[in-house]
Every structure is written in C-alpha cells, then in structure tokens.
Design a protein around this motif. Structure first.
Motif, PDB file in Angstrom:
ATOM      1  N   UNK A   1      10.481   1.378   3.445  1.00 34.10           N
ATOM      2  CA  UNK A   1       8.550   2.006   2.740  1.00 34.10           C
ATOM      3  C   UNK A   1       7.927   1.897   3.541  1.00 34.10           C
ATOM      4  N   UNK A   2       7.303   3.002   3.688  1.00 38.07           N
ATOM      5  CA  UNK A   2       6.151   2.743   4.653  1.00 38.07           C
ATOM      6  C   UNK A   2       4.993   4.046   4.889  1.00 38.07           C
ATOM      7  N   UNK A   3       4.372   3.574   5.962  1.00 38.18           N
ATOM      8  CA  UNK A   3       3.558   5.255   6.491  1.00 38.18           C
ATOM      9  C   UNK A   3       4.694   5.723   7.739  1.00 38.18           C
TER      10      UNK A   3
ATOM     11  N   UNK B   1       7.657   6.155   7.668  1.00 36.06           N
ATOM     12  CA  UNK B   1       8.861   5.916   7.387  1.00 36.06           C
ATOM     13  C   UNK B   1      10.410   7.189   7.202  1.00 36.06           C
TER      14      UNK B   1
END
Lengths: 392, 392
Positions: free
Chosen positions: A14-16, A18
């Motif tokens: 999860x996340x920017x 990725x």
C-alpha cells in the motif's frame, strides 16, 4: 458470536508508487503472466506504462488481454481462458477495478479446470485449483483485491452470479491511492456506496453478541462517509483516498463478517438490475439497500436503532425505536444524495415493467426450488418484488 | 498514512469445541509433531486429553515437551530444538498461552538453522527457514497465535529479547473461549492489560492521518474494557470471553499497526522487569504504561486528548488539553485498579535498587551504542530511568 474459520492470505502492498514494484514482487511467483485490464484509462494515466516497464525490467514474460467492461462478461473470460492455455500462462495480473479482478479470477479458475467455467457459478461446486492472481487496484470499491469471490455476468442469459473459494484470493494486491486522483465523481460515489454496503451486508444480522466486529463495522463506515465527502470536494486528497482505499479492502476481506450470519439480500436484489439494465453495481446498491432496510427493519428494530445511533449519529432522545431506525435510514439516504448517487429506480431509468420478472429471477422462483434471500429476514419473490416497488 | 506491506497467513479457527478438530486440521501439514506445552493446567482441564485423542484418531505421530514457564526460557528452547532434530519433527503444535507459543516458534527457528538460536534475538539477522507451527490457545493475551514474533528470556544473562519474521507466523490457531473458563482472576487481568497495550503501542504515534486504524483501535480497546469487567464478575461468560479472545488476536496480528510509526517503548521498558524480577508481562505493563504516558504525553498532547475522549470517554468540555490528556491516563489507571492490576512498582515488590541498571540495559547504554526507545518520543536511558521512577 458464532464459530468461524477465517484466513486471508492476500498480501497488501500500500502507498505511493508501490505499483512500480510489481515486477519485483511478481518475479518469484511467475514465469509467464497474463496482464488483464479494462479500457483505456490505465493507458492515459500512465499506470500501464509503469507496469510494463516493471515487468520488462524484471524479465517477466507476459501476454495481454484488455477490454473488460463493468459487470464483466463471460465471453471475455472464455477468451482469457483460451489464451492462458495456449500461451502457458502461470500467473494472472489484473490491473483495474473489481470487474477486471473478477474477470481475472474467473479466467484463473477456467484455466485450471476442464469444462465450462460458468458451471461453477451455476452449481457452486468445488474446483480443482486456479492459477494464482494478483492485482493493481485502479478504483477502490469492490474489495475483490482481497476477497475470495468473483461476480460474472453471462450476457447471453442475462444472469449475474457469484462464486467464491479460498484459492481465488489474490496472492498480493497493490494499492496506490494516487492512482485514484483521476476518477470521475460518479465512480467515486459508486465505489463508496459499494464498500459501505459490503460492510452493511455483514453488519445487519440476527446473530447476538457481536460487539467487537459491530464496533469495527461502525467505525469503518463512519470513516468512509467522512472521507467520501472530502473527496467530493477535493478528489486529489491523498490522505482521504488512503482512508477510503484501505476501508474498501477491509470492508470486503472477510474480517468484518466473522462469527455472524450475514445478509447479502441487497446484493442479490441489485444483481438483477445490473444483469438486465447494466447499471453500475454501486449505483444499484444505493437504490436497493435503503429500500431493503425500510422493508425489513421491523424484524430486528434494535439493530437498526444501533446503526442509526452508532453510525448515523441519530440523537438517542427520540424515545421511539421505529422513529430512530427510520431516521437512520433517512440519514443514509441523505448521505447518498449528498454523494449524488441515485435514490430511486427512476433515477436509473428503470420502470416497473420487469420488477416481477426480476424478483422471480433473483429468488430462482420459476425453477420450483425458490431460494429465499437474506439473513435478517428471509425474503421470497413477493418480498423482493415489494422491495423493488418501494424503490420505484 | 505511511506506505505499508502487510500480510497475515494465519488461519483462525474459533469457537466451542474447535480444539477437538486439531488432528484433522493438522493432518495435511504434518507427519511428526512436537506437542509443546506448559504446566499441568491443560491436563486438569481436559484439553490435553482432547488433543491427544484427536492426534491419535488422525494417526499423527508426535513427541511431547512440556514445562514451559511464563517468560519462556532459552534452556527449554534448546532442549526442544535437540528433540526436534533427533525425532525428525516437521511440525510444532503449541498448546498454551503466549509463553508456550513463543517457545514453540523459537524451537521452530532453531530446528531449521545451524548455530545458536539466541543469535537471532541478539542480532536480528534473517533466518533460513523455520518449522511450521500452530497453536491451541489456552489464554488470550499475548496475541502470539497470529503474530510473527517471539519473546524469549535468556535466564543466564537476565535478558528478555524479541525476534520476528513472517515465517514464524503460525499456520493456524485454534481459539475456544470455553477453555478460558478456569483462568484465575489475575491471569485474566494480566491478559487484558497485555492486549490493550498491544493496541496502544500502535495507536500512539506521531504519524498523521491515521483515521481508519485509529477508529479500529479505539473500538477494540472499548470492547476489551467492557468485556473484561463482565469477566471479572462472571468468568464463565462465553460471550464476553469470545469478545476478549477475538480482540486479543486482532490486537496483535499486525492489522492495527499498518500505515503508521509504532512505539513499543512500554514493552521494552517492561521487559527489563520481567527479565530481572520475573513479573508477569501484563502486570508489568499495567505499571509501566501509564508512567510512560504521563512522561511523554506533552510530546503529542492532541493524540492523548483523542485517546482520553474516544477511548476513555472523557468529557470534552474541559477546555484544557493537558487536563483532558491527564484525565484519560487517570481513567486508564482506574480501569486497571478495577481489574485489580498492580499500579506501582511497589505493588510488584520492586524497589529503586536496580532502576538505573534496568534503564541502561533497556537502552543498551553500556555498549556505547545507545538504542533510543519508542516512537512518540525517543527515550534515552535517563528518560527510561525517569519513567521507572515515576512508576515507583
């Protein structure tokens, strides 16, 4: 609380940025990948290029199959199965929303089992395996990125059916909230509604003593509503998208349904709308669920009171259970209105022509083996018909 | 919210009589099992006989190693490793609480890696694999049944250290709340405190925009406190035990820590008490954590205000952040008092003799490479010393 048996093996990344790591994460699992997606949006947003670059950088061989539409079709699934077998694909990567993921899961199933894959949906029989899948989510809504199920539309038969087994759960799913910045307002609203109803189908139950999971459901619902309204004003708010994205996964990864009877009447009632009128699932749910609530709340009024107070913030001083419960439903509809979701069948351009037909189809009435829907209240075709009419 | 990468493969089998199915569930995974447990309680409660019968009924070969004590010892772990190698054990079944499970995980690690297993705890190096484990939980507290970590005491060196890797997560864990009916009041209280602090170590963070998980933490904490007080009056209340048991797993399976910096200072500060004075971990945490909160709350007063209001129900009309935060801590201590947990070091018969020594050990000060503890506020040995003194 009821006895339960729960596992969820899906890894969530999860996340920017990725999604740019997909090749690395995939590499230990796959030698030849089917890259499965929908229309052109992943190309215009750059996600497609990022994925291709990451696959190439990790020397992962792949074939492509695009063209998945909302309410994903059996015909494309069959094309995908053929392709996987011909090309010796051993892993499917779905880049898209719930429709793409469900299409990928069904291809994964068909590629490992002889015969017509549609039979699994018709008969709910066990399978002999499935190709492993993974996902890069491009819209948080369906929760299919960490669920064990898939919903497919047989367009020839106007049937939309679901099938689920533990071996259909994705190996990993990548969630980058920045990818959602370009979603149009109606897709945000539909997605938010879909994830809320995923929770409510589990939350509304006659099972007693479900306090811990009730609390998790209520808290998640409140977080979704609050952040959905932020996104309505500011659809590039990373933090609000993060909350919504994570909530969408938790809403449907199974956790919020453990230890309790679940309902799922609203989903079954909505599936007829999607199958016949091809409406967006979330939009259909926004119409069906409040009508379902209004029809069944007297069966377990205390639970609808709990929803009204703990989720919708209804003041407890009404001194009248029915009033509190109905006020809760009204506030839910107000929230849907604020999100500019449809509230009635007429908002979806659906009239009363096929309501009886749909009610009988939803309950399989014509087969002579009527299948009652729901958990809170068991609904026969006449109940479902009444709910459709309430939604007109 | 921070980027995260989360998976939890442990299957949870939950409910009355579920432990009697252990043989069936184990059969596909194991050919020879080490049955690992603590003292006599599993024999007096009948759990031992149920397990043996289920293993035999499924023709599963096993060897036994009992005798795990609270704050599990390295010496018994080494004995277990030797036994696993000699007997060609390929699966470990832990029947007990967190100490038994942590001992089992460490044996699983040692059986698959050359050299001294203690090195993993000293150096946190990667491992080359571990035997698969599973658990039948006999006290809900440590959360080790679905966690990736283990905590072991090296009794010769008075060191209590932790080690965690994804491959230490149990394959499955069986939770039958009825097994907890015979637990004495102090073990209930210690367990409840342990699971609460597992949540609080994650909840208290300087990471911003953590709304969804904050809500899940708050809701879980409230459910634990409410049901703990029910159990204090009625320790055979199946429904209250179900809530507590499920909460204990969720508290420490990793979900409530995703997307945020975590703290863990209280655990590290408590481990010194357990290592030197052999106090029960939960009891030690009841003393240490409120002292830690009092010492650090000014670093992030808004977060402690949120805790006070959302978890401890503090009235928001105080108009003074410090007062609200401190009232929240006071109410937490009141709850611990109601559970008859120790509140001060003197309740644990610990005086000020070794506080400085413990503070230096906790931070590894003497090594010349001081290891600051915690996330909300980075604590050096003098901070830790001050917290111990606050707890006197």
């Amino acid at each position: 609380m009821l006895n339960f048996d729960y596992e969820n093996k899906t890894r969530i990344i999860f996340g920017e940025d990725t999604h740019k790591t997909v090749g690395e994460v995939l590499k230990p699992h796959a030698s030849k990948v089917l890259l499965h997606y929908g229309g052109g949006s992943i190309k215009s947003t750059g996600v497609y290029d990022d994925v291709i670059n990451s696959l190439k950088a990790n020397n992962i061989d792949f074939v492509e199959l695009g063209g998945v539409k909302p309410n994903p079709r059996l015909s494309l699934v069959n094309e995908g199965i053929k392709l996987c077998i011909e090309e010796n694909v051993d892993f499917i990567l779905a880049v898209g929303g719930g429709s793409v993921i469900d299409s990928a899961k069904t291809i994964a199933l068909g590629a490992k089992n002889e015969g017509d894959v549609w039979d699994f949906f018709l008969t709910n029989k066990d399978n002999n395996g499935a190709l492993p899948t993974s996902t890069i989510l491009t819209i948080p809504a369906a929760g299919s990125e960490a669920s064990s199920g898939a919903v497919i539309t047989n367009e020839d038969k106007e049937l939309k059916l679901s099938y689920g087994r533990e071996n259909l759960r994705p190996i990993f799913s990548i969630i980058n909230p920045k990818i959602y910045f370009t979603l149009p307002a109606n897709q945000i609203a539909n997605g938010v509604c879909d994830m809320m109803i995923h929770i409510m189908e589990r939350y509304f139950t006659n099972t007693k003593n479900t306090e811990l999971i009730d609390g998790l459901c209520e808290s998640t619902l409140k977080t979704i509503m609050k952040n959905a309204l932020i996104l309505k004003e500011d659809n590039k708010n990373y933090e609000a998208w993060s909350e919504i994205a994570l909530a969408g996964t938790i809403a449907h990864n199974g956790l919020l349904g453990i230890g309790r009877e679940q309902d799922w009447a609203s989903h079954n009632i909505e599936h007829e709308l999607s199958a016949i009128y091809d409406v967006a699932h979330g939009a259909g749910l926004a119409v069906v669920t409040p009508a379902w609530m209004t029809y069944v709340y007297k069966t377990n009024v205390d639970m609808f009171v709990q929803f009204a107070i703990n989720v919708m913030g209804v003041d407890v001083a009404y001194r009248d259970s029915d009033k509190i419960a109905l006020e809760g439903i009204k506030r839910l509809k107000n929230f849907f209105r604020e999100m500019e979701l449809p509230l009635r069948l007429e908002d979806l351009n659906i009239d009363d022509n096929k309501l009886e037909l749909m009610a009988k189809k939803a309950t399989n009435f014509e087969s002579g083996k009527e299948n009652l829907l729901g958990g809170v209240k068991k609904l026969n075709w006449e109940d479902v018909f009444a709910i459709y009419k309430l939604a007109l």
